[in-house]
Write a protein that holds these residues in place. Structure first.
Motif, PDB file in Angstrom:
ATOM      1  N   VAL A 244     -26.483   6.429 -54.342  1.00 27.77           N
ATOM      2  CA  VAL A 244     -26.305   7.223 -53.121  1.00 27.77           C
ATOM      3  C   VAL A 244     -25.114   8.156 -53.307  1.00 27.77           C
ATOM      4  CG1 VAL A 244     -25.793   7.140 -50.643  1.00 27.77           C
ATOM      5  CG2 VAL A 244     -27.267   5.399 -51.671  1.00 27.77           C
ATOM      6  N   LEU A 245     -25.310   9.421 -52.993  1.00 26.66           N
ATOM      7  CA  LEU A 245     -24.211  10.388 -52.974  1.00 26.66           C
ATOM      8  C   LEU A 245     -23.662  10.432 -51.561  1.00 26.66           C
ATOM      9  CD1 LEU A 245     -25.714  13.149 -55.259  1.00 26.66           C
ATOM     10  CD2 LEU A 245     -24.024  11.396 -55.836  1.00 26.66           C
ATOM     11  N   VAL A 246     -22.367  10.200 -51.446  1.00 26.41           N
ATOM     12  CA  VAL A 246     -21.680  10.096 -50.164  1.00 26.41           C
ATOM     13  C   VAL A 246     -20.802  11.336 -50.031  1.00 26.41           C
ATOM     14  CG1 VAL A 246     -20.199   8.653 -48.731  1.00 26.41           C
ATOM     15  CG2 VAL A 246     -21.707   7.586 -50.433  1.00 26.41           C
ATOM     16  N   ASP A 247     -21.235  12.279 -49.200  1.00 29.75           N
ATOM     17  CA  ASP A 247     -20.598  13.588 -49.080  1.00 29.75           C
ATOM     18  C   ASP A 247     -19.823  13.655 -47.769  1.00 29.75           C
ATOM     19  OD1 ASP A 247     -19.939  16.288 -48.925  1.00 29.75           O
ATOM     20  OD2 ASP A 247     -21.933  16.982 -49.494  1.00 29.75           O
TER      21      ASP A 247
ATOM     22  N   PHE B  12      -7.240   0.611 -52.087  1.00 29.53           N
ATOM     23  CA  PHE B  12      -8.366  -0.037 -51.429  1.00 29.53           C
ATOM     24  C   PHE B  12      -8.469  -1.503 -51.822  1.00 29.53           C
ATOM     25  CE2 PHE B  12      -9.281   4.357 -50.826  1.00 29.53           C
ATOM     26  CZ  PHE B  12      -9.871   4.398 -49.581  1.00 29.53           C
ATOM     27  N   ALA B  13      -8.997  -2.283 -50.917  1.00 28.29           N
ATOM     28  CA  ALA B  13      -9.160  -3.721 -51.131  1.00 28.29           C
ATOM     29  C   ALA B  13     -10.104  -3.981 -52.305  1.00 28.29           C
ATOM     30  CB  ALA B  13      -9.720  -4.361 -49.861  1.00 28.29           C
ATOM     31  N   PRO B  14      -9.908  -5.105 -52.978  1.00 28.95           N
ATOM     32  CA  PRO B  14     -10.771  -5.429 -54.121  1.00 28.95           C
ATOM     33  C   PRO B  14     -12.271  -5.406 -53.791  1.00 28.95           C
ATOM     34  CG  PRO B  14      -8.871  -6.879 -54.101  1.00 28.95           C
ATOM     35  CD  PRO B  14      -8.823  -6.077 -52.813  1.00 28.95           C
ATOM     36  N   TRP B  15     -12.658  -5.845 -52.603  1.00 30.63           N
ATOM     37  CA  TRP B  15     -14.086  -5.851 -52.275  1.00 30.63           C
ATOM     38  C   TRP B  15     -14.633  -4.435 -52.155  1.00 30.63           C
ATOM     39  CZ3 TRP B  15     -16.188  -3.660 -47.962  1.00 30.63           C
ATOM     40  CH2 TRP B  15     -15.335  -3.400 -46.885  1.00 30.63           C
ATOM     41  N   VAL B  16     -13.805  -3.459 -51.747  1.00 30.82           N
ATOM     42  CA  VAL B  16     -14.254  -2.065 -51.710  1.00 30.82           C
ATOM     43  C   VAL B  16     -14.428  -1.561 -53.142  1.00 30.82           C
ATOM     44  CG1 VAL B  16     -13.688   0.301 -51.006  1.00 30.82           C
ATOM     45  CG2 VAL B  16     -13.203  -1.618 -49.462  1.00 30.82           C
TER      46      VAL B  16
ATOM     47  N   ALA C 127     -18.835   5.407 -46.732  1.00 29.25           N
ATOM     48  CA  ALA C 127     -18.511   6.556 -45.879  1.00 29.25           C
ATOM     49  C   ALA C 127     -17.043   6.538 -45.476  1.00 29.25           C
ATOM     50  CB  ALA C 127     -19.405   6.561 -44.636  1.00 29.25           C
ATOM     51  N   ASP C 128     -16.555   5.380 -45.110  1.00 26.13           N
ATOM     52  CA  ASP C 128     -15.159   5.222 -44.719  1.00 26.13           C
ATOM     53  C   ASP C 128     -14.231   5.581 -45.883  1.00 26.13           C
ATOM     54  OD1 ASP C 128     -13.432   4.189 -42.496  1.00 26.13           O
ATOM     55  OD2 ASP C 128     -12.848   2.722 -44.015  1.00 26.13           O
ATOM     56  N   THR C 129     -14.562   5.117 -47.064  1.00 29.57           N
ATOM     57  CA  THR C 129     -13.766   5.383 -48.264  1.00 29.57           C
ATOM     58  C   THR C 129     -13.793   6.869 -48.617  1.00 29.57           C
ATOM     59  OG1 THR C 129     -14.254   3.152 -49.054  1.00 29.57           O
ATOM     60  CG2 THR C 129     -13.465   4.731 -50.683  1.00 29.57           C
ATOM     61  N   ALA C 130     -14.965   7.475 -48.541  1.00 32.78           N
ATOM     62  CA  ALA C 130     -15.080   8.900 -48.851  1.00 32.78           C
ATOM     63  C   ALA C 130     -14.240   9.737 -47.892  1.00 32.78           C
ATOM     64  CB  ALA C 130     -16.547   9.334 -48.801  1.00 32.78           C
ATOM     65  N   THR C 131     -14.151   9.303 -46.636  1.00 34.14           N
ATOM     66  CA  THR C 131     -13.332  10.039 -45.677  1.00 34.14           C
ATOM     67  C   THR C 131     -11.865  10.038 -46.086  1.00 34.14           C
ATOM     68  OG1 THR C 131     -14.865   9.529 -43.873  1.00 34.14           O
ATOM     69  CG2 THR C 131     -12.660  10.231 -43.254  1.00 34.14           C
ATOM     70  N   VAL C 132     -11.363   8.891 -46.518  1.00 30.98           N
ATOM     71  CA  VAL C 132      -9.967   8.824 -46.961  1.00 30.98           C
ATOM     72  C   VAL C 132      -9.719   9.815 -48.096  1.00 30.98           C
ATOM     73  CG1 VAL C 132      -8.215   7.359 -48.071  1.00 30.98           C
ATOM     74  CG2 VAL C 132      -9.628   6.440 -46.223  1.00 30.98           C
ATOM     75  N   LEU C 133     -10.639   9.898 -49.021  1.00 29.84           N
ATOM     76  CA  LEU C 133     -10.462  10.804 -50.155  1.00 29.84           C
ATOM     77  C   LEU C 133     -10.618  12.265 -49.732  1.00 29.84           C
ATOM     78  CD1 LEU C 133     -12.127   8.734 -52.980  1.00 29.84           C
ATOM     79  CD2 LEU C 133      -9.717   8.888 -52.343  1.00 29.84           C
ATOM     80  N   ALA C 134     -11.486  12.551 -48.764  1.00 28.54           N
ATOM     81  CA  ALA C 134     -11.608  13.920 -48.263  1.00 28.54           C
ATOM     82  C   ALA C 134     -10.334  14.339 -47.528  1.00 28.54           C
ATOM     83  CB  ALA C 134     -12.827  14.045 -47.345  1.00 28.54           C
ATOM     84  N   VAL C 135      -9.771  13.441 -46.730  1.00 30.13           N
ATOM     85  CA  VAL C 135      -8.512  13.741 -46.045  1.00 30.13           C
ATOM     86  C   VAL C 135      -7.406  13.963 -47.079  1.00 30.13           C
ATOM     87  CG1 VAL C 135      -6.700  12.821 -44.532  1.00 30.13           C
ATOM     88  CG2 VAL C 135      -9.113  12.548 -43.900  1.00 30.13           C
ATOM     89  N   SER C 136      -7.371  13.117 -48.092  1.00 28.74           N
ATOM     90  CA  SER C 136      -6.367  13.266 -49.152  1.00 28.74           C
ATOM     91  C   SER C 136      -6.516  14.601 -49.867  1.00 28.74           C
ATOM     92  CB  SER C 136      -6.476  12.108 -50.147  1.00 28.74           C
ATOM     93  OG  SER C 136      -6.188  10.874 -49.512  1.00 28.74           O
ATOM     94  N   ALA C 137      -7.749  14.999 -50.142  1.00 32.27           N
ATOM     95  CA  ALA C 137      -7.988  16.290 -50.791  1.00 32.27           C
ATOM     96  C   ALA C 137      -7.509  17.432 -49.892  1.00 32.27           C
ATOM     97  CB  ALA C 137      -9.470  16.456 -51.113  1.00 32.27           C
TER      98      ALA C 137
ATOM     99  N   PRO D 119      -0.625   7.414 -45.691  1.00 31.50           N
ATOM    100  CA  PRO D 119      -1.204   6.280 -44.957  1.00 31.50           C
ATOM    101  C   PRO D 119      -2.029   6.777 -43.772  1.00 31.50           C
ATOM    102  CG  PRO D 119       1.102   5.869 -45.463  1.00 31.50           C
ATOM    103  CD  PRO D 119       0.828   7.309 -45.814  1.00 31.50           C
ATOM    104  N   MET D 120      -3.184   6.156 -43.582  1.00 33.46           N
ATOM    105  CA  MET D 120      -4.088   6.525 -42.489  1.00 33.46           C
ATOM    106  C   MET D 120      -4.924   5.317 -42.121  1.00 33.46           C
ATOM    107  SD  MET D 120      -6.762   8.954 -44.614  1.00 33.46           S
ATOM    108  CE  MET D 120      -5.618   9.598 -45.827  1.00 33.46           C
ATOM    109  N   THR D 121      -5.529   5.374 -40.961  1.00 29.93           N
ATOM    110  CA  THR D 121      -6.374   4.270 -40.538  1.00 29.93           C
ATOM    111  C   THR D 121      -7.573   4.794 -39.748  1.00 29.93           C
ATOM    112  OG1 THR D 121      -6.375   2.082 -39.500  1.00 29.93           O
ATOM    113  CG2 THR D 121      -5.119   3.810 -38.375  1.00 29.93           C
ATOM    114  N   THR D 122      -8.678   4.103 -39.870  1.00 29.25           N
ATOM    115  CA  THR D 122      -9.887   4.468 -39.135  1.00 29.25           C
ATOM    116  C   THR D 122      -9.690   4.178 -37.653  1.00 29.25           C
ATOM    117  OG1 THR D 122     -11.145   3.712 -41.051  1.00 29.25           O
ATOM    118  CG2 THR D 122     -12.394   4.147 -39.043  1.00 29.25           C
ATOM    119  N   VAL D 123      -9.979   5.171 -36.821  1.00 25.20           N
ATOM    120  CA  VAL D 123      -9.934   5.007 -35.372  1.00 25.20           C
ATOM    121  C   VAL D 123     -11.344   4.774 -34.840  1.00 25.20           C
ATOM    122  CG1 VAL D 123      -9.392   6.182 -33.189  1.00 25.20           C
ATOM    123  CG2 VAL D 123      -7.863   6.420 -35.159  1.00 25.20           C
TER     124      VAL D 123
END
Length: 137
Positions: free
Chosen positions: A97-100, A16-20, A61-71, A78-82
């Protein structure tokens, strides 16, 4: 294969980018089709009036999705938001905030998720998102 929170943290650090990373997200839980991240409260992420900014919630939310897909896949590919659609229901002030993120459909080339973002201690979500990802690898 069991996908661990430590593996999810490594994916976060490595991809992930440094700002994330500056959001301070930490992995609370990963299991099956789900990842839960903690977005810690920071005045730096607040907008005028003191509420947490929508941009920070959307990035979480976007970041949590990447980790859920990885899990769900047992590791990072590699993946990208559509598409991402976010609805804001109430302000978050002074609380983590809990991001589920939960995968609702995982195909060979596409993944779909629903994300609930809830202020710690609150009864209901502050925001909800739905995401669609293209799986590139």
């Amino acid at each position: 294969m069991v996908f661990t929170a430590a593996e999810a943290e490594k994916i976060l650090d490595d991809n992930f980018a440094p700002w994330v990373l500056d959001l301070g997200l930490t992995v609370e839980e990963v299991a099956g089709l789900r990842a839960v991240l903690r977005l810690p409260w920071s005045g730096r992420l607040a907008r005028e009036g003191g509420a947490l900014s929508g941009q920070a919630l959307m990035a979480a939310a976007d970041t949590a999705t990447v980790l859920a897909v990885s899990a769900a896949r047992g590791g990072f590919v590699p993946m990208t938001t559509v598409q991402q659609s976010t609805t804001f229901e109430r302000a978050v002030v002074g609380a983590d905030v809990l991001v589920d993120a939960r995968i609702t459909k995982l195909g060979r080339r596409m993944a779909f998720a629903e994300i609930a973002m809830t202020a710690e201690g609150a009864e209901g979500p502050a925001a909800r998102a739905s995401t669609v990802y293209a799986l590139l690898g």
